[in-house]
Write a protein that holds these residues in place. Structure first.
Motif, PDB file in Angstrom:
ATOM      1  N   SER A  58       0.848  -1.193   0.000  1.00  0.00           N
ATOM      2  CA  SER A  58       0.000   0.000   0.000  1.00  0.00           C
ATOM      3  C   SER A  58       0.884   1.243   0.000  1.00  0.00           C
ATOM      4  O   SER A  58       2.026   1.198   0.445  1.00  0.00           O
ATOM      5  CB  SER A  58      -0.889   0.015   1.258  1.00  0.00           C
ATOM      6  OG  SER A  58      -1.760  -1.092   1.271  1.00  0.00           O
ATOM      7  N   ASN A  59       0.322   2.342  -0.502  1.00  0.00           N
ATOM      8  CA  ASN A  59       1.043   3.591  -0.371  1.00  0.00           C
ATOM      9  C   ASN A  59       1.309   3.883   1.096  1.00  0.00           C
ATOM     10  O   ASN A  59       0.533   3.487   1.964  1.00  0.00           O
ATOM     11  CB  ASN A  59       0.213   4.749  -0.944  1.00  0.00           C
ATOM     12  CG  ASN A  59       0.278   4.802  -2.458  1.00  0.00           C
ATOM     13  OD1 ASN A  59       1.358   4.676  -3.035  1.00  0.00           O
ATOM     14  ND2 ASN A  59      -0.866   4.982  -3.097  1.00  0.00           N
ATOM     15  N   SER A  69      -4.939  -0.855  10.075  1.00  0.00           N
ATOM     16  CA  SER A  69      -6.067  -1.644   9.553  1.00  0.00           C
ATOM     17  C   SER A  69      -5.566  -2.883   8.820  1.00  0.00           C
ATOM     18  O   SER A  69      -6.077  -3.982   9.013  1.00  0.00           O
ATOM     19  CB  SER A  69      -6.914  -0.813   8.582  1.00  0.00           C
ATOM     20  OG  SER A  69      -7.578   0.204   9.276  1.00  0.00           O
ATOM     21  N   GLU A  70      -4.573  -2.696   7.960  1.00  0.00           N
ATOM     22  CA  GLU A  70      -4.009  -3.819   7.214  1.00  0.00           C
ATOM     23  C   GLU A  70      -3.435  -4.853   8.194  1.00  0.00           C
ATOM     24  O   GLU A  70      -3.660  -6.054   8.049  1.00  0.00           O
ATOM     25  CB  GLU A  70      -2.916  -3.288   6.272  1.00  0.00           C
ATOM     26  CG  GLU A  70      -2.670  -4.140   5.032  1.00  0.00           C
ATOM     27  CD  GLU A  70      -1.761  -3.419   4.024  1.00  0.00           C
ATOM     28  OE1 GLU A  70      -2.015  -2.236   3.710  1.00  0.00           O
ATOM     29  OE2 GLU A  70      -0.794  -4.048   3.552  1.00  0.00           O
ATOM     30  N   ARG A  92      -2.051   1.712  17.562  1.00  0.00           N
ATOM     31  CA  ARG A  92      -3.166   0.769  17.738  1.00  0.00           C
ATOM     32  C   ARG A  92      -2.669  -0.663  17.639  1.00  0.00           C
ATOM     33  O   ARG A  92      -3.246  -1.574  18.224  1.00  0.00           O
ATOM     34  CB  ARG A  92      -4.180   1.020  16.612  1.00  0.00           C
ATOM     35  CG  ARG A  92      -5.607   1.102  17.041  1.00  0.00           C
ATOM     36  CD  ARG A  92      -6.438   1.771  15.963  1.00  0.00           C
ATOM     37  NE  ARG A  92      -6.728   0.898  14.839  1.00  0.00           N
ATOM     38  CZ  ARG A  92      -7.045   1.333  13.612  1.00  0.00           C
ATOM     39  NH1 ARG A  92      -7.071   2.634  13.363  1.00  0.00           N
ATOM     40  NH2 ARG A  92      -7.328   0.496  12.648  1.00  0.00           N
ATOM     41  N   VAL A 247      -9.404   8.594   6.562  1.00  0.00           N
ATOM     42  CA  VAL A 247      -9.413   7.718   7.738  1.00  0.00           C
ATOM     43  C   VAL A 247      -7.998   7.288   8.129  1.00  0.00           C
ATOM     44  O   VAL A 247      -7.827   6.514   9.071  1.00  0.00           O
ATOM     45  CB  VAL A 247     -10.308   6.465   7.517  1.00  0.00           C
ATOM     46  CG1 VAL A 247     -11.760   6.886   7.338  1.00  0.00           C
ATOM     47  CG2 VAL A 247      -9.840   5.634   6.338  1.00  0.00           C
ATOM     48  N   LYS A 248      -6.980   7.775   7.407  1.00  0.00           N
ATOM     49  CA  LYS A 248      -5.610   7.445   7.819  1.00  0.00           C
ATOM     50  C   LYS A 248      -5.413   7.889   9.264  1.00  0.00           C
ATOM     51  O   LYS A 248      -5.820   8.999   9.623  1.00  0.00           O
ATOM     52  CB  LYS A 248      -4.599   8.145   6.915  1.00  0.00           C
ATOM     53  CG  LYS A 248      -4.546   7.552   5.522  1.00  0.00           C
ATOM     54  CD  LYS A 248      -3.349   8.049   4.745  1.00  0.00           C
ATOM     55  CE  LYS A 248      -3.411   7.588   3.290  1.00  0.00           C
ATOM     56  NZ  LYS A 248      -3.399   6.127   3.134  1.00  0.00           N
ATOM     57  N   PRO A 249      -4.746   7.052  10.085  1.00  0.00           N
ATOM     58  CA  PRO A 249      -4.729   7.320  11.521  1.00  0.00           C
ATOM     59  C   PRO A 249      -4.263   8.718  11.906  1.00  0.00           C
ATOM     60  O   PRO A 249      -4.864   9.334  12.786  1.00  0.00           O
ATOM     61  CB  PRO A 249      -3.789   6.239  12.085  1.00  0.00           C
ATOM     62  CG  PRO A 249      -3.330   5.400  10.950  1.00  0.00           C
ATOM     63  CD  PRO A 249      -4.095   5.779   9.734  1.00  0.00           C
ATOM     64  N   ALA A 252      -6.961  11.803  10.394  1.00  0.00           N
ATOM     65  CA  ALA A 252      -8.409  11.692  10.621  1.00  0.00           C
ATOM     66  C   ALA A 252      -8.908  12.873  11.435  1.00  0.00           C
ATOM     67  O   ALA A 252      -8.739  12.908  12.657  1.00  0.00           O
ATOM     68  CB  ALA A 252      -8.713  10.374  11.344  1.00  0.00           C
ATOM     69  N   PHE A 254     -12.226  14.309  11.589  1.00  0.00           N
ATOM     70  CA  PHE A 254     -13.659  14.319  11.279  1.00  0.00           C
ATOM     71  C   PHE A 254     -14.366  15.484  11.950  1.00  0.00           C
ATOM     72  O   PHE A 254     -15.311  16.046  11.396  1.00  0.00           O
ATOM     73  CB  PHE A 254     -14.319  13.001  11.695  1.00  0.00           C
ATOM     74  CG  PHE A 254     -13.580  11.774  11.222  1.00  0.00           C
ATOM     75  CD1 PHE A 254     -13.099  11.702   9.923  1.00  0.00           C
ATOM     76  CD2 PHE A 254     -13.347  10.699  12.074  1.00  0.00           C
ATOM     77  CE1 PHE A 254     -12.400  10.583   9.471  1.00  0.00           C
ATOM     78  CE2 PHE A 254     -12.653   9.581  11.637  1.00  0.00           C
ATOM     79  CZ  PHE A 254     -12.178   9.522  10.345  1.00  0.00           C
ATOM     80  N   ILE A 274     -17.100  14.080   2.671  1.00  0.00           N
ATOM     81  CA  ILE A 274     -16.527  13.038   1.814  1.00  0.00           C
ATOM     82  C   ILE A 274     -15.324  12.436   2.516  1.00  0.00           C
ATOM     83  O   ILE A 274     -14.506  13.163   3.081  1.00  0.00           O
ATOM     84  CB  ILE A 274     -16.146  13.629   0.446  1.00  0.00           C
ATOM     85  CG1 ILE A 274     -17.436  14.072  -0.266  1.00  0.00           C
ATOM     86  CG2 ILE A 274     -15.358  12.640  -0.392  1.00  0.00           C
ATOM     87  CD1 ILE A 274     -17.229  14.627  -1.643  1.00  0.00           C
ATOM     88  N   THR A 275     -15.239  11.097   2.513  1.00  0.00           N
ATOM     89  CA  THR A 275     -14.116  10.443   3.182  1.00  0.00           C
ATOM     90  C   THR A 275     -13.392   9.521   2.210  1.00  0.00           C
ATOM     91  O   THR A 275     -13.879   9.222   1.126  1.00  0.00           O
ATOM     92  CB  THR A 275     -14.590   9.583   4.366  1.00  0.00           C
ATOM     93  OG1 THR A 275     -15.409   8.528   3.856  1.00  0.00           O
ATOM     94  CG2 THR A 275     -15.363  10.404   5.362  1.00  0.00           C
ATOM     95  N   ALA A 276     -12.238   9.067   2.636  1.00  0.00           N
ATOM     96  CA  ALA A 276     -11.465   8.103   1.856  1.00  0.00           C
ATOM     97  C   ALA A 276     -10.336   7.615   2.732  1.00  0.00           C
ATOM     98  O   ALA A 276     -10.087   8.173   3.801  1.00  0.00           O
ATOM     99  CB  ALA A 276     -10.878   8.757   0.610  1.00  0.00           C
ATOM    100  N   ASP A 277      -9.681   6.532   2.312  1.00  0.00           N
ATOM    101  CA  ASP A 277      -8.375   6.255   2.874  1.00  0.00           C
ATOM    102  C   ASP A 277      -7.408   7.105   2.050  1.00  0.00           C
ATOM    103  O   ASP A 277      -6.894   8.100   2.531  1.00  0.00           O
ATOM    104  CB  ASP A 277      -8.063   4.765   2.799  1.00  0.00           C
ATOM    105  CG  ASP A 277      -6.719   4.432   3.419  1.00  0.00           C
ATOM    106  OD1 ASP A 277      -5.999   5.374   3.797  1.00  0.00           O
ATOM    107  OD2 ASP A 277      -6.380   3.250   3.538  1.00  0.00           O
ATOM    108  N   GLU A 278      -7.251   6.771   0.784  1.00  0.00           N
ATOM    109  CA  GLU A 278      -6.416   7.576  -0.112  1.00  0.00           C
ATOM    110  C   GLU A 278      -7.266   8.667  -0.748  1.00  0.00           C
ATOM    111  O   GLU A 278      -8.195   8.366  -1.499  1.00  0.00           O
ATOM    112  CB  GLU A 278      -5.862   6.693  -1.238  1.00  0.00           C
ATOM    113  CG  GLU A 278      -4.864   5.647  -0.806  1.00  0.00           C
ATOM    114  CD  GLU A 278      -3.461   6.188  -0.669  1.00  0.00           C
ATOM    115  OE1 GLU A 278      -3.016   6.903  -1.565  1.00  0.00           O
ATOM    116  OE2 GLU A 278      -2.824   5.898   0.363  1.00  0.00           O
TER     117      GLU A 278
END
Lengths: 373, 373
Positions: A58-59, A69-70, A92, A247-249, A252, A254, A274-278
């Motif tokens: 992943s990037n 998460s991964e 985490r 949502v990158k730690p 984030a 919000f 609008i959200t995303a990981d990337e």
């Protein structure tokens, strides 16, 4: 590791000892582009020690982008994160941060004549580097001092962990040097130096040993600032806008996104969260909105703006678009920086404006909130 | 929704009723590219009802790619997933699958003369479509039957949920029609039809109403198969290889990846386990390995192969590269399909070969394992 064909110094003995003492049996090795050869080497080493490893493809954009998460999905007990220093206040999933410092000073040494050339008549410079080049700042400072130029190296501040270190998003360690130097020299990618250039009105010189470039970023700073203001102006004509969070730690935010969306709605915009990981232009484009506000990585607003087409404003730029803050004030304090990137202590005006509690008045917009841990 | 400017029929009344009965207060709306205008509309509708919504801008490749992690990070109570039917056996976060069917048959109707033209003297055809075009299969079948061509529509099978539906990775519903038809007609993107073409030796016609294309995929099938075999041959010369898996919920095949890595090591390869959320050439390239095995989305091996440069083999192709399986056998049974994509019942030979329990002998390589729920 300092393999015969690796340009990096990686402390493998320490890693093996730590994994042993932790009883790690299954790890995820995470690395940014450019350091993935090291990830493969480490995987091979661990295999010989009976520790199973996955290598993340992943990037990975920084210490803000830890693959918790991964790791959780894979069920590993430890993340080995290459190339960045800790950014999160707590992990985490257990994470070992493994630096990869360039061993060879030559690509930097060979640039010294060019650096001295571009410095003009500066008598005192502030020096900083990304973590990969940190071991070789002394090389430059000695060369400078031999020519009678005083070199000041920044102290760790905010997210930087070492003397002389800058991150891709945090240049606050340079600020205490501001009144002592005529110029900054930033070793790393051009972007590391651009971030610094946008924070200060002092001359900023980018030194990129990888591409062998030395560049005074004065013109680039002016061009970027003009473009940012043009996008702010364009944003004012937008009707439907997206407020983007990741949502990158370590990205984030919000709560900030929600506050900005409410503020925009109160000013007559149709605002969507609008959200995303990337976060990227390719995936945002399909919404066909008129403009975006970016609460994720601040670099996105500069690096991806041209490909975005639509305005992709930083939070403070959004306040300018809404006439709640002067553009000149943002320029003076550093357009790249998030409110909490300027200083962990100090003013609360940004948040007060955002919450509609106070109009823009003071110069004291420095927030104590660091809300991404 | 069937707004005046939306080309899709989306059942909004049902959605609102379900959210109400579930007591949903905060949702994440997920959609593939092409359907994001619908996501914005739904967000607007929910806002009026007092339900907070985030719109995901992450890529979304299918029903295998549900944004559970993003939803968990955001703390929403429900995911609204647009454009795909359920693929997962259970949802980690409550998920409402909302179909977006094209309301207008005209883009498909206008292609009927071309379809009849390309059919040649086929007397009987198998018909299927991606979910977006499913409502209009009757339009084609009626036109065909008027010309004396018998149209058979597939029954749901494996991951397809409706009569006539194909997914981007699962064409198994077409197999029961095999001995009854002279030809397949697949409505959707060209890739939907290519997947079918790679499964069958019967003529396969792609009908893409979006790009207004009708295409016999015979030549493309032959070209792709020749390329696949060339990459298999190239893989045999590799020394350092990566076995790639994805953490996407419906693509997570870590056990398969591990078995393949062990098998490769037993055959003298240096094999590394590589993971990602999004698997792609840009991020794999930096490892500088000689080749890759793909256990994630099977489409990646076809769609991204040209940009990869290095071989990016499917699991069965890997067995061919290792001389454990005949290429002709894979071609006959469908190169795109994963072992578990052929049929949920039947042979276990793929897994036995993989585990080294049995050499390649039979024609009965159909596994009952569907391991991605």
């Amino acid at each position: 590791m300092n393999g015969e064909d690796s340009p990096y110094m990686v402390e493998l003995e320490g890693l093996v000892a730590r994994l042993g003492s932790m009883g790690s049996r299954k790890v995820l090795i995470q690395s940014p582009l450019g350091l993935r050869g090291e990830a493969v080497r480490i995987s091979q080493l661990l295999s010989g020690l009976g520790v199973a490893s996955y290598i993340s493809s992943s990037n990975c954009w920084g210490g803000c982008d830890i693959a918790y998460s991964e790791a959780e999905r894979l069920g590993v007990d430890t993340i080995i994160h290459l190339g960045h220093t800790p950014f999160m206040r707590r992990d985490r999933v257990r994470t070992i941060y493994l630096e990869c410092r360039h061993t060879d000073p030559k690509p930097l040494e060979s640039l010294i004549p060019q650096i001295l050339d571009v410095l003009d008549d500066a008598k005192s410079v502030g020096l900083a580097a990304s973590i990969q080049w940190l071991d070789h700042l002394g090389t430059i400072s000695s060369a400078l001092e031999r020519r009678g130029v005083k070199a000041l190296i920044s102290k760790p501040y905010m997210f930087s962990q070492y003397v002389g270190q800058v991150l891709g998003c945090d240049y606050s360690s340079l600020l205490p040097l501001e009144s002592w130097v005529d110029c900054y020299i930033i070793v790393g990618s051009i972007f590391h130096a651009l971030g610094a250039a946008l924070l200060t009105r002092k001359m900023t010189v980018a030194v990129d040993p990888h591409s062998q470039a030395v560049k005074n970023l004065g013109e680039m700073r002016e061009r970027v600032l003009r473009q940012r203001y043009a996008y702010i102006t364009a944003f004012r004509k937008a009707r439907k806008v997206g407020v983007v969070s990741s949502v990158k730690p370590g990205q984030a935010r919000f709560g900030l996104a929600d506050l900005l969306a409410r503020l925009l709605r109160s000013k007559g915009f149709e605002a969507y969260l609008i959200t995303a990981d990337e976060v990227g232009p390719e995936t945002l484009d399909d919404f066909r909105l008129d403009g975006y506000v970016n609460t994720a990585c601040p670099r996105l607003s500069l690096e991806d703006q041209a490909r975005m087409g639509k305005p992709f404003l930083l939070p403070m730029e959004t306040l300018v678009a809404l006439n709640l803050l002067e553009w000149g004030y943002v320029v003076e304090n550093g357009v790249l920086m998030y409110p909490w990137g300027w200083s962990p202590a100090g003013g609360r005006i940004f948040w007060k404006i955002l919450r509609g509690e106070e109009p823009s008045t003071g110069k004291d917009m420095r927030s104590q909130e660091i809300s991404c841990a």
